[in-house]
Design a protein around this motif. Structure first.
Motif, PDB file in Angstrom:
ATOM      1  N   ALA A 150       1.057  -1.079   0.083  1.00 52.78           N
ATOM      2  CA  ALA A 150      -0.075  -0.118  -0.060  1.00 52.78           C
ATOM      3  C   ALA A 150       0.848   0.942   0.337  1.00 52.78           C
ATOM      4  O   ALA A 150       1.843   1.080   0.826  1.00 52.78           O
ATOM      5  CB  ALA A 150      -0.892   0.386   0.996  1.00 52.78           C
ATOM      6  N   TYR A 151       0.101   1.798  -0.673  1.00 51.20           N
ATOM      7  CA  TYR A 151       1.500   3.263  -0.528  1.00 51.20           C
ATOM      8  C   TYR A 151       0.904   4.779  -0.799  1.00 51.20           C
ATOM      9  O   TYR A 151      -0.151   4.930  -1.177  1.00 51.20           O
ATOM     10  CB  TYR A 151       2.042   3.199  -2.602  1.00 51.20           C
ATOM     11  CG  TYR A 151       3.353   2.100  -3.306  1.00 51.20           C
ATOM     12  CD1 TYR A 151       4.714   2.266  -2.434  1.00 51.20           C
ATOM     13  CD2 TYR A 151       2.424   0.734  -3.564  1.00 51.20           C
ATOM     14  CE1 TYR A 151       5.070   1.084  -2.934  1.00 51.20           C
ATOM     15  CE2 TYR A 151       3.386   0.447  -4.343  1.00 51.20           C
ATOM     16  CZ  TYR A 151       4.645   0.015  -3.923  1.00 51.20           C
ATOM     17  OH  TYR A 151       5.518  -1.261  -4.062  1.00 51.20           O
ATOM     18  N   THR A 152       0.896   5.804  -0.550  1.00 46.87           N
ATOM     19  CA  THR A 152       0.667   7.196  -0.020  1.00 46.87           C
ATOM     20  C   THR A 152       1.400   7.495  -1.385  1.00 46.87           C
ATOM     21  O   THR A 152       2.893   7.872  -2.009  1.00 46.87           O
ATOM     22  CB  THR A 152       0.920   7.848   0.859  1.00 46.87           C
ATOM     23  OG1 THR A 152       1.965   7.631   1.357  1.00 46.87           O
ATOM     24  CG2 THR A 152      -0.136   7.013   2.098  1.00 46.87           C
ATOM     25  N   VAL A 153       1.105   9.190  -2.091  1.00 51.66           N
ATOM     26  CA  VAL A 153       2.087   9.942  -2.302  1.00 51.66           C
ATOM     27  C   VAL A 153       2.420  10.693  -2.338  1.00 51.66           C
ATOM     28  O   VAL A 153       1.872  11.938  -1.222  1.00 51.66           O
ATOM     29  CB  VAL A 153       0.727   9.852  -3.891  1.00 51.66           C
ATOM     30  CG1 VAL A 153       1.635  11.256  -4.540  1.00 51.66           C
ATOM     31  CG2 VAL A 153       0.434   9.607  -4.962  1.00 51.66           C
ATOM     32  N   THR A 154       3.375  11.280  -2.066  1.00 49.40           N
ATOM     33  CA  THR A 154       4.666  12.513  -1.044  1.00 49.40           C
ATOM     34  C   THR A 154       4.817  13.190  -2.413  1.00 49.40           C
ATOM     35  O   THR A 154       4.638  14.000  -1.657  1.00 49.40           O
ATOM     36  CB  THR A 154       4.992  11.746  -0.524  1.00 49.40           C
ATOM     37  OG1 THR A 154       6.589  11.405  -2.000  1.00 49.40           O
ATOM     38  CG2 THR A 154       4.771  10.798   0.323  1.00 49.40           C
ATOM     39  N   ALA A 155       5.153  13.806  -3.472  1.00 43.80           N
ATOM     40  CA  ALA A 155       5.473  14.440  -4.309  1.00 43.80           C
ATOM     41  C   ALA A 155       4.751  14.259  -5.548  1.00 43.80           C
ATOM     42  O   ALA A 155       4.903  13.209  -6.327  1.00 43.80           O
ATOM     43  CB  ALA A 155       6.700  14.835  -4.019  1.00 43.80           C
ATOM     44  N   ILE A 156       5.420  15.168  -6.700  1.00 40.69           N
ATOM     45  CA  ILE A 156       5.091  14.939  -8.005  1.00 40.69           C
ATOM     46  C   ILE A 156       6.036  16.047  -8.478  1.00 40.69           C
ATOM     47  O   ILE A 156       5.512  17.455  -8.008  1.00 40.69           O
ATOM     48  CB  ILE A 156       3.724  15.467  -8.337  1.00 40.69           C
ATOM     49  CG1 ILE A 156       1.941  14.452  -7.822  1.00 40.69           C
ATOM     50  CG2 ILE A 156       3.900  15.301 -10.320  1.00 40.69           C
ATOM     51  CD1 ILE A 156       1.006  14.949  -8.372  1.00 40.69           C
ATOM     52  N   ASP A 157       6.996  15.795  -9.254  1.00 42.11           N
ATOM     53  CA  ASP A 157       7.821  16.397  -9.435  1.00 42.11           C
ATOM     54  C   ASP A 157       7.703  16.837 -10.921  1.00 42.11           C
ATOM     55  O   ASP A 157       6.181  17.138 -11.117  1.00 42.11           O
ATOM     56  CB  ASP A 157       9.036  15.610  -9.875  1.00 42.11           C
ATOM     57  CG  ASP A 157       9.998  15.183  -8.832  1.00 42.11           C
ATOM     58  OD1 ASP A 157      10.141  15.266  -7.326  1.00 42.11           O
ATOM     59  OD2 ASP A 157      10.789  13.801  -8.916  1.00 42.11           O
TER      60      ASP A 157
END
Length: 460
Positions: A243-250
């Motif tokens: 299970a993953y979360t999204v921490t940033a978008i470059d």
């Protein structure tokens, strides 16, 4: 009439409650299906109930609350709210999180069968608590659903669910308004209430929930992905690896993720996540709910607005994923009122915009996020909002770990067992394609078992 509004909300919440009491095992997670239409499961789909509308506008106010005509108008309005907020869904595979209800027993008394039903960020008590404003205020609180066994035993036990539709307080000249006891029934696929519990559609099977399933949406690199947003914590069970979360978008569109949990570990309540599965069969992708769900606690000061679902989360890290609990597009509902016809809007969902992106395969055939389609975001799914124009790509490569036959991210004895079962014709999922052809000779046989053992023993 205030009483009327309480009744409707109660019924509505109670619906979810039923599910939870399947065997009256006390506080815990449950689902429930109707005895007349066993494919119909109660599912919380909204929290639009508004008792000021039901009592004030539809009934005609407190002065009409005790008249048969006023009560009939209020009941009609309440019934429409009930249909809006509680749906009966065909969910035999248990993949609709809205049908997973947490039944919280009122107290520990073994002879007490009153429960608060909690799900989708709200609860029965939240929906039914409030005061009817006016010269005289009526309070509606502590409206629990009562579950009683009527026949059968074990998995064939049948129950009824009822709520007492009366005000919590008495007022001068009006007394303590009451509409009596109403039972939850399945009215040809719609949840309704009835004064009688004798018909088969007023009886329910209640199933304890030890897991629910998730349906993967996207295949990539011989693994399967989807997103999920639920108000309770859950453990990653069979065939759910990460299970993953999204921490940033470059700036170049690269999506940064963080692993929240691996198989056997727990995702915090209220956390929108990306799930990685090793099979695309929903019935084999299991999640195990743990602990009570997050929900908005009852507010006795509420007088007119419909309850609002909780948006709380127990996750403390950075997470750009968002989610919602409802996708109810029933449209405008109408009800009768003293002067004619009125209406209330039953829509309660997050409409799609150009900023919303859901998990999918990008134009360059990579796993990432693509612009959402359709008119609304699905309930219990997660998405990200993005203003840029770059292709959004997740850091997951299209490669397969050699020897990882069961595709759990590791190469060990468990892969040998899976491969042997496959060769013997048991065809265990997800042993297929290149994963089982360990020596890459185009065939799957004992030679692949030998090659796999060599990999494990570091001979290859």
């Amino acid at each position: 009439m205030k009483t009327r509004r309480t009744f409707l909300l109660l019924a509505l919440a109670l619906t979810g409650a039923l599910n939870c009491m399947a065997q009256l095992n006390g506080t815990g997670f449950y689902r429930f299906s109707n005895a007349d239409r066993t494919a119909d499961y109660i599912s919380i789909a909204n929290d639009k109930f508004n008792f000021t509308t039901a009592i004030g506008t539809a009934c005609g106010g407190l002065s009409q609350a005790l008249s048969s005509a006023g009560q009939a108008r209020a009941l009609e309005c309440a019934g429409k709210y009930l249909e809006t907020d509680i749906h009966l869904v065909d969910d035999a595979d248990c993949i609709n999180p809205g049908s997973v209800i947490y039944a919280q027993k009122k107290n520990t008394n073994t002879s007490n069968y009153d429960y608060n039903l909690i799900g989708q960020g709200t609860s029965l008590l939240t929906l039914t608590t409030g005061t009817y404003p006016g010269k005289i205020a009526l309070e509606f609180t502590e409206r629990y659903v009562t579950i009683n066994k009527v026949s059968g035993s074990g998995a064939n036990t049948l129950y009824t669910a009822k709520i007492e539709l009366k005000s919590s307080t008495s007022v001068p000249f009006y007394g303590q308004p009451s509409l009596g006891t109403r039972y939850l029934v399945d009215d040809n696929g719609k949840l309704a209430i009835n004064s009688s519990n004798t018909a088969q559609n007023a009886k329910w099977y209640i199933e304890p929930v030890d897991h629910f399933n998730v349906a993967p949406e996207v295949e990539f690199a011989e693994k399967y992905y989807t997103t999920l947003y639920v108000p309770f914590a859950f453990e990653l069970g069979n065939n759910v690896a990460k299970a993953y979360t999204v921490t940033a978008i470059d700036t170049d569109g690269s999506v940064q993720i963080e692993e929240v949990a691996a198989n056997g570990e727990t995702v915090p309540a209220g956390t929108p996540v990306i799930l990685e599965c090793t099979t695309n069969v929903a019935a084999d992708c299991q999640l195990i709910p743990t602990d009570a769900p997050l929900f908005t606690a009852p507010d006795v000061s509420v007088t007119s607005a419909a309850p609002t679902a909780s948006t709380a989360t127990n996750y403390t890290g950075t997470n750009l994923l968002k989610g919602n609990y409802y996708c109810n597009q029933d449209g405008t509902m109408t009800f009768s009122k003293p002067s004619g016809t009125g209406s209330f809007n039953a829509n309660h969902y997050t409409a799609r915009t150009n900023k919303m992106y859901t998990i999918g395969i990008t134009a360059s055939e990579k796993l990432g996020f693509v612009k959402a389609t359709g008119t609304a975001m699905p309930a219990n799914k997660a998405w990200i909002e993005y203003d840029g124009t770059a292709e959004l790509v997740l850091p997951i490569e299209n490669t397969t770990l050699k020897g990882d036959v069961n595709m759990d991210g590791q190469v060990n004895v468990a892969d040998v067992t899976t491969l042997v079962d496959y060769i013997l014709g048991k065809n265990p999922s997800p042993c297929d394609g290149n994963a089982c052809d360990v020596n890459e000779d185009g065939n799957v046989n004992v030679s692949d078992v030998t090659s796999l053992v060599d990999i494990i023993l570091n001979k290859n």
